[in-house]
Design an enzyme around this catalytic site. Structure first.
Site, PDB file in Angstrom:
ATOM      1  N   ARG A   1       0.816  -1.223   0.000  1.00  0.00           N
ATOM      2  CA  ARG A   1       0.000   0.000   0.000  1.00  0.00           C
ATOM      3  C   ARG A   1       0.844   1.266   0.000  1.00  0.00           C
ATOM      4  NH1 ARG A   1      -2.581  -4.027   2.688  1.00  0.00           N
ATOM      5  NH2 ARG A   1      -4.742  -4.322   2.027  1.00  0.00           N
TER       6      ARG A   1
ATOM      7  N   HIS B   1       3.063 -12.574  -6.035  1.00  0.00           N
ATOM      8  CA  HIS B   1       2.109 -12.823  -4.950  1.00  0.00           C
ATOM      9  C   HIS B   1       1.841 -14.335  -4.894  1.00  0.00           C
ATOM     10  CE1 HIS B   1      -0.968 -11.767  -2.135  1.00  0.00           C
ATOM     11  NE2 HIS B   1      -0.882 -10.488  -2.403  1.00  0.00           N
TER      12      HIS B   1
ATOM     13  N   ASP C   1      -1.565 -10.727   8.019  1.00  0.00           N
ATOM     14  CA  ASP C   1      -1.478  -9.888   6.820  1.00  0.00           C
ATOM     15  C   ASP C   1      -0.449  -8.831   7.197  1.00  0.00           C
ATOM     16  OD1 ASP C   1      -1.718  -8.397   4.599  1.00  0.00           O
ATOM     17  OD2 ASP C   1      -3.879  -8.065   4.730  1.00  0.00           O
TER      18      ASP C   1
ATOM     19  N   GLU D   1       5.368 -12.951  -0.007  1.00  0.00           N
ATOM     20  CA  GLU D   1       5.662 -11.901  -0.983  1.00  0.00           C
ATOM     21  C   GLU D   1       6.957 -11.189  -0.581  1.00  0.00           C
ATOM     22  OE1 GLU D   1       1.915  -9.529  -0.893  1.00  0.00           O
ATOM     23  OE2 GLU D   1       1.199 -11.303   0.143  1.00  0.00           O
TER      24      GLU D   1
END
Ligand SMILES: OC[C@H]1O[C@H](O[C@H]2[C@H](O)[C@@H](O)[C@H](O)O[C@@H]2CO)[C@H](O)[C@@H](O)[C@@H]1O
Length: 345
Positions: A80, A180, A243, A310
């Site tokens: 992000r 990913h 996450d 990732e």
């Protein structure tokens, strides 16, 4: 070494290619031109059947009915960017946002939405699928155009190396790509028999929108402690899934050990190395009603059915001085590599 190129299917008027690469002792990978996606990582099982270690879908449309970005190439910038804003060469830049006013995984026209040109190459001990695309400012909304080459190489040591090369044009831009990749090394639709070790002492503190606050928190004495192999299912339960961005020990821009995922029943193991300073571990925390993985024959994806690993530079690095350098100056070339080494014990 062998390479085979076929049409996978026609999607939205374009032929999507599937390239299959085989090494000399039965390990095979395949990739799709759409999203320069890693489609299969096939290893022989005890009955000489091929076992796919990656999650995948039957059809291209399935990759876009959910936000998983399943095994796709992510760029220009993985993770992000807060408010889709940053300062570059002294100018304030706004890029398109696609999640709560922030920019996730390069936005809605990032690498994973493109159908890449592909060719193959071989040496005595390796075989490669080479994807190229001219990335345009007009298309994804990031500053400047650049030529990107993503190369998947399978070698005879059962290693898969993904290299991301960006050759920039006349404008400074950002480059922080990743794959990913979602793994489940077992035959079960959960991670209960998986263990993971991560070369990390710290992880990022995130706000409720999963934007880094700038603080790094110690892993020790928390469910984030994967310094030695730990059962993933137990950690998932303790932390209600992950996450998260783990800060990887070692020198920036030098190839280093990142993590090992292993599965105790099959003895399968994947070891990841990269030059980046981060591993994002995402364990599909919610039920995924729009997700029907190929291996599940029609059943709906379960929370924690697979783990995405990732390797990249830390998310929102452009807005934090100590998070790593993702700037690609004008008229320069940068290359990042991620290595996935398979072993069977
Ligand atoms: O729609 C699927 C999920 O999309 C997001 O998950 C992303 C995660 O936050 C990132 O850190 C990771 O790199 O990629 C994930 C897939 O894009 C949402 O945060 C999650 O809630 C959704 O289930």
């Amino acid at each position: 070494m062998e390479d085979i190129e076929k049409t996978f299917e026609n999607y939205q008027g374009s032929d999507i290619k599937k390239v299959t690469l085989k090494n000399d002792h039965g390990v095979t990978i395949s990739c799709l031109s759409l999203g320069a996606t890693w489609y299969e990582f096939l290893v022989p099982d005890e009955n000489k059947q091929q076992k796919n270690l990656l999650m995948n879908f039957d059809h291209c449309v399935d990759y876009y009915s959910n936000g998983l970005c399943c095994c796709q190439s992510i760029g220009r910038v993985a993770g992000r960017i807060k408010n889709g804003q940053f300062t570059l060469d002294g100018a304030n830049v706004q890029v398109p946002t696609n999640e709560n006013g922030n920019t996730l995984h390069g936005g809605n026209n990032g690498f994973r939405f493109l159908n890449w040109q592909v060719q193959t190459a071989k040496t005595a001990n390796s075989v490669s699928a080479i994807f190229t695309h001219q990335i345009k400012e007009d298309h994804d909304g990031f500053p400047g155009d650049m030529l990107v080459t993503i190369t998947y190489t399978l070698d005879n040591e059962d290693k898969v190396t993904i290299s991301y090369k960006a050759e920039n044009g006349t404008q400074t831009t950002l480059f922080n790509p990743t794959c990913h990749a979602y793994f489940n090394l077992s035959d079960n639709p959960n991670l209960s028999t998986h263990e993971i070790k991560i070369n990390s002492e710290k992880h990022l503190q995130l706000d409720p929108e999963l934007i880094p606050t700038g603080k790094m928190l110690a892993n020790a004495n928390t469910p984030y402690n994967f310094h030695d192999f730990s059962n993933l299912a137990a950690a998932l339960e303790a932390n209600k899934g992950f996450d998260d961005a783990f800060v990887i020990n070692g020198t920036e821009n030098q190839m280093k050990y990142v993590a090992t995922l292993r599965e105790k029943e099959s003895g399968r193991q994947i070891t990841i190395s990269s030059e980046g300073n981060c591993l994002v571990m995402y364990t599909m925390t919610q039920e995924q009603s729009e997700v029907k993985f190929k291996r599940d024959n029609g059943s709906i994806g379960q929370p924690s059915e697979a783990v995405a690993l990732e390797a990249q530079i830390l998310p929102d690095a452009i807005n934090h001085r100590d998070f790593g350098d993702i700037v690609l100056p004008a008229n320069t070339t940068k290359e990042h590599q991620i290595v996935f080494a398979f072993e069977q014990h």
